[in-house]
Write a protein that holds these residues in place. Structure first.
Motif, short mmCIF file in Angstrom:
data_model
loop_
_atom_site.label_atom_id
_atom_site.label_comp_id
_atom_site.label_asym_id
_atom_site.label_seq_id
_atom_site.Cartn_x
_atom_site.Cartn_y
_atom_site.Cartn_z
N LYS A 5 41.78 31.97 46.92
CA LYS A 5 40.51 32.52 47.37
C LYS A 5 40.51 34.04 47.18
CE LYS A 5 40.00 29.03 51.01
NZ LYS A 5 39.97 28.82 52.48
N LYS A 6 39.35 34.59 46.92
CA LYS A 6 39.23 36.03 46.73
C LYS A 6 39.73 36.80 47.95
CE LYS A 6 36.00 39.77 45.73
NZ LYS A 6 34.61 40.20 45.51
N SER A 7 39.46 36.31 49.13
CA SER A 7 39.87 36.99 50.36
C SER A 7 41.38 37.03 50.53
CB SER A 7 39.24 36.31 51.57
OG SER A 7 39.66 34.95 51.67
N GLU A 8 42.10 36.15 49.79
CA GLU A 8 43.56 36.09 49.89
C GLU A 8 44.24 36.81 48.74
OE1 GLU A 8 44.31 31.94 49.88
OE2 GLU A 8 43.63 31.62 51.95
N CYS A 9 43.52 37.10 47.68
CA CYS A 9 44.12 37.67 46.47
C CYS A 9 44.57 39.11 46.72
CB CYS A 9 43.13 37.62 45.31
SG CYS A 9 43.77 38.38 43.79
N THR A 10 45.82 39.37 46.42
CA THR A 10 46.38 40.71 46.62
C THR A 10 46.31 41.56 45.36
OG1 THR A 10 48.62 40.02 45.97
CG2 THR A 10 48.02 39.77 48.30
N GLY A 11 45.94 40.95 44.23
CA GLY A 11 45.88 41.68 42.97
C GLY A 11 47.25 41.93 42.37
N CYS A 12 48.21 41.02 42.62
CA CYS A 12 49.58 41.22 42.13
C CYS A 12 49.70 41.04 40.62
CB CYS A 12 50.54 40.28 42.85
SG CYS A 12 50.47 38.55 42.30
N MET A 13 48.76 40.31 40.01
CA MET A 13 48.67 40.10 38.56
C MET A 13 49.75 39.17 38.00
SD MET A 13 47.31 43.69 36.99
CE MET A 13 46.16 44.72 37.90
N ALA A 14 50.39 38.38 38.85
CA ALA A 14 51.36 37.41 38.33
C ALA A 14 50.67 36.41 37.40
CB ALA A 14 52.04 36.68 39.49
N CYS A 15 49.46 36.01 37.76
CA CYS A 15 48.72 35.03 36.95
C CYS A 15 48.38 35.59 35.57
CB CYS A 15 47.47 34.56 37.68
SG CYS A 15 46.33 35.90 38.15
N ILE A 16 48.03 36.88 35.53
CA ILE A 16 47.72 37.54 34.26
C ILE A 16 48.94 37.53 33.34
CG2 ILE A 16 47.09 39.75 33.18
CD1 ILE A 16 44.76 38.77 34.67
N ASN A 17 50.09 37.85 33.92
CA ASN A 17 51.32 37.95 33.14
C ASN A 17 51.83 36.60 32.65
OD1 ASN A 17 52.96 40.84 33.17
ND2 ASN A 17 51.46 40.71 34.81
N ILE A 18 51.56 35.52 33.41
CA ILE A 18 52.13 34.22 33.08
C ILE A 18 51.29 33.42 32.08
CG2 ILE A 18 51.05 32.76 34.84
CD1 ILE A 18 54.79 32.73 33.99
N CYS A 19 49.99 33.71 31.99
CA CYS A 19 49.10 32.86 31.20
C CYS A 19 49.49 32.89 29.71
CB CYS A 19 47.65 33.33 31.34
SG CYS A 19 46.49 32.31 30.40
N PRO A 20 49.80 31.72 29.13
CA PRO A 20 50.24 31.68 27.72
C PRO A 20 49.12 31.91 26.72
CG PRO A 20 50.04 29.45 28.58
CD PRO A 20 49.80 30.37 29.74
N ARG A 21 47.87 31.76 27.16
CA ARG A 21 46.73 31.91 26.25
C ARG A 21 45.89 33.16 26.51
NH1 ARG A 21 45.27 27.19 23.50
NH2 ARG A 21 43.77 28.60 22.53
N LYS A 22 46.39 34.02 27.43
CA LYS A 22 45.64 35.23 27.81
C LYS A 22 44.21 34.86 28.22
CE LYS A 22 49.26 37.52 26.58
NZ LYS A 22 50.24 37.91 27.63
N ALA A 23 44.13 33.77 28.98
CA ALA A 23 42.81 33.25 29.38
C ALA A 23 42.36 33.80 30.74
CB ALA A 23 42.85 31.73 29.42
N ILE A 24 43.09 34.76 31.27
CA ILE A 24 42.73 35.35 32.56
C ILE A 24 42.49 36.84 32.36
CG2 ILE A 24 43.40 35.71 34.96
CD1 ILE A 24 45.21 33.30 34.74
N VAL A 25 41.36 37.31 32.82
CA VAL A 25 41.03 38.73 32.72
C VAL A 25 40.76 39.27 34.12
CG1 VAL A 25 40.10 38.55 30.40
CG2 VAL A 25 38.58 38.23 32.37
N LEU A 26 40.76 40.59 34.23
CA LEU A 26 40.50 41.22 35.52
C LEU A 26 39.06 41.72 35.58
CD1 LEU A 26 43.80 43.23 35.88
CD2 LEU A 26 43.12 41.27 37.25
N GLN A 27 38.46 41.52 36.73
CA GLN A 27 37.08 41.97 36.94
C GLN A 27 37.03 42.81 38.20
OE1 GLN A 27 33.51 39.26 38.02
NE2 GLN A 27 33.46 39.43 35.79
N GLN A 28 36.40 43.97 38.08
CA GLN A 28 36.29 44.88 39.23
C GLN A 28 35.11 44.47 40.10
OE1 GLN A 28 37.00 49.19 38.64
NE2 GLN A 28 34.96 49.49 39.52
#
Length: 412
Positions: A5-28
């Motif tokens: 959930k957005k309210s729980e996300c700390t912005g650690c970016m582990a998901c960004i680093n792990i994705c094999p297809r670069k299918a996750i982007v960051l949105q401000q």
């Protein structure tokens, strides 16, 4: 795939680093915080992002280690003076680099934005030294750490507890005796949006671009530290923590990341090998460990791996054992997180509809230095004067040695 959930996300970016297809982007978002978004057309539904998310699958150490706490500071006076508290981070980092290792931590880019950096030279350590009261951009540093480990290099990674948790989740292994981690006792991470507006406000007011930022300048003292901003036109802005608007808003919990208000890292069951903080509430027990207002680090050893690092680096420091309870008493974030300001929602409405000058006047106004500090400052001055008065005795003791000095004292 679904992330936390957005309210729980700390912005650690582990998901960004792990994705094999670069299918996750960051949105401000509207408060300036970055959140991961899955690009569904690129996603192969491998589930790697969900598995690595610390908020969905935290991987805490199972080691039953009896933690230790020390108060300490670097023997090198120059490095201690340039550090936020006692310089313990610098001591640990120098030790890693002496073994041909690399160090990761928060630094500034050319635009004074806070990012995580990888450094390999002792001369670069000044980039990571000192607190940065903005959430740092992790980028691809997790994958860089993995490459360094696979190449057999010792690694020191410092960051907030959620960033350390993200790193361990990404790696899937603690790599003890090769990877060493330091987390910070964290009040919460402020909004990059407010930080950006603060810089624009200062540049407008002083008619020059910001050259260097120091969130914790110790010129006014360690207890009442100050913000120091150096401009390209040579002007230097100095305000203590009770006067500077950014510091006031930060400590009033007006613009922390929402997840910080329900942080499950705000306790003394730490993620990292070592936890560092200011040793607020420190009490001296003798003249060797007296508080001279130059900065004292709280060093909490949380694992046998952390103890290995401490044993290697302790020759650079003066250190004194303390109780865990003393550390927790002086650092409330070791026992609980901080609730949002009652007027936080109205604060953001005003940010988006009024000038920053208006927001400062309404919410981030200065306040007087409290009486407790004035009393503490007088205590420190008295102690320094007392030490100067007895300086000859301390010199004679050092020259003669304790036994001969005590024997001569008895001669009438």
């Amino acid at each position: 795939m679904e992330l936390c959930k957005k309210s729980e996300c700390t912005g650690c970016m582990a998901c960004i680093n792990i994705c094999p297809r670069k299918a996750i982007v960051l949105q401000q978002d509207e408060e300036g915080f970055l959140y991961p978004i899955i690009l569904k057309d690129n996603c192969i539904k491998c589930g790697a992002c969900a598995k690595v998310c610390p908020q969905m699958n935290s991987k805490r150490s199972e080691e039953n280690y009896d933690k230790k706490v020390y108060a300490g500071w670097m023997k090198n006076r120059r490095l201690r003076r340039r550090s936020t508290s006692g310089g313990a981070f610098t001591a640990f980092a120098k030790e890693i680099m002496s073994n041909n290792g690399v160090v990761y931590g928060a630094g500034f880019d050319k635009d004074n934005k806070v990012i995580h950096k990888r450094i390999t030279k002792k001369s670069e350590l000044k980039q990571l030294r000192g607190s940065k009261y903005v959430q740092s951009y992790i980028g691809n540093t997790f994958s860089q750490v993995k490459d360094d480990i696979l190449n057999g290099m010792p690694v020191l990674f410092s960051g907030t507890p959620c960033q350390i948790d993200g790193l361990y989740s990404y790696l899937g292994n603690r790599y003890e005796k090769q990877l060493f981690t330091i987390d910070l006792v964290c009040h919460g991470v402020p909004s990059p949006e407010i930080y950006s507006k603060y810089l624009e406000y200062l540049e407008k007011q002083y008619k020059s671009k910001v050259n260097k930022m120091y969130f914790r300048d110790k010129e006014p003292g360690w207890y009442v530290f100050g913000m120091r901003v150096e401009f390209q036109n040579g002007f230097v802005y100095k305000k203590n923590t009770y006067e500077d608007p950014f510091a006031r808003g930060f400590l009033r919990n007006l613009f922390l990341r929402p997840s910080c208000h329900s942080c499950h890292y705000a306790n003394n069951q730490r993620i990292a090998d070592v936890t560092l903080a200011d040793f607020w509430g420190y009490q001296s027990t003798n003249e060797k460990d007296y508080d001279d207002d130059k900065g004292i680090s709280m060093i909490m050893i949380n694992s046998s791996n952390g103890d290995v690092l401490f044993q290697q680096a302790k020759h650079q420091m003066r250190y004194f054992a303390r109780d865990v309870e003393q550390a927790v008493q002086g650092n409330p974030a070791l026992s609980h997180c901080f609730p949002p300001a009652e007027n936080r929602e109205q604060f953001w409405l005003d940010v988006h509809s009024n000038s920053f000058e208006y927001v400062i006047e309404k919410y981030m106004y200065s306040e007087e230095i409290p009486e407790w500090f004035k009393f503490r400052e007088q205590q420190i001055k008295s102690y320094k004067n007392d030490r100067r008065k007895h300086l000859p005795n301390r010199v004679f003791r050092r020259v003669l040695g304790n036994k001969l000095y005590e024997k001569l004292k008895k001669i009438k």
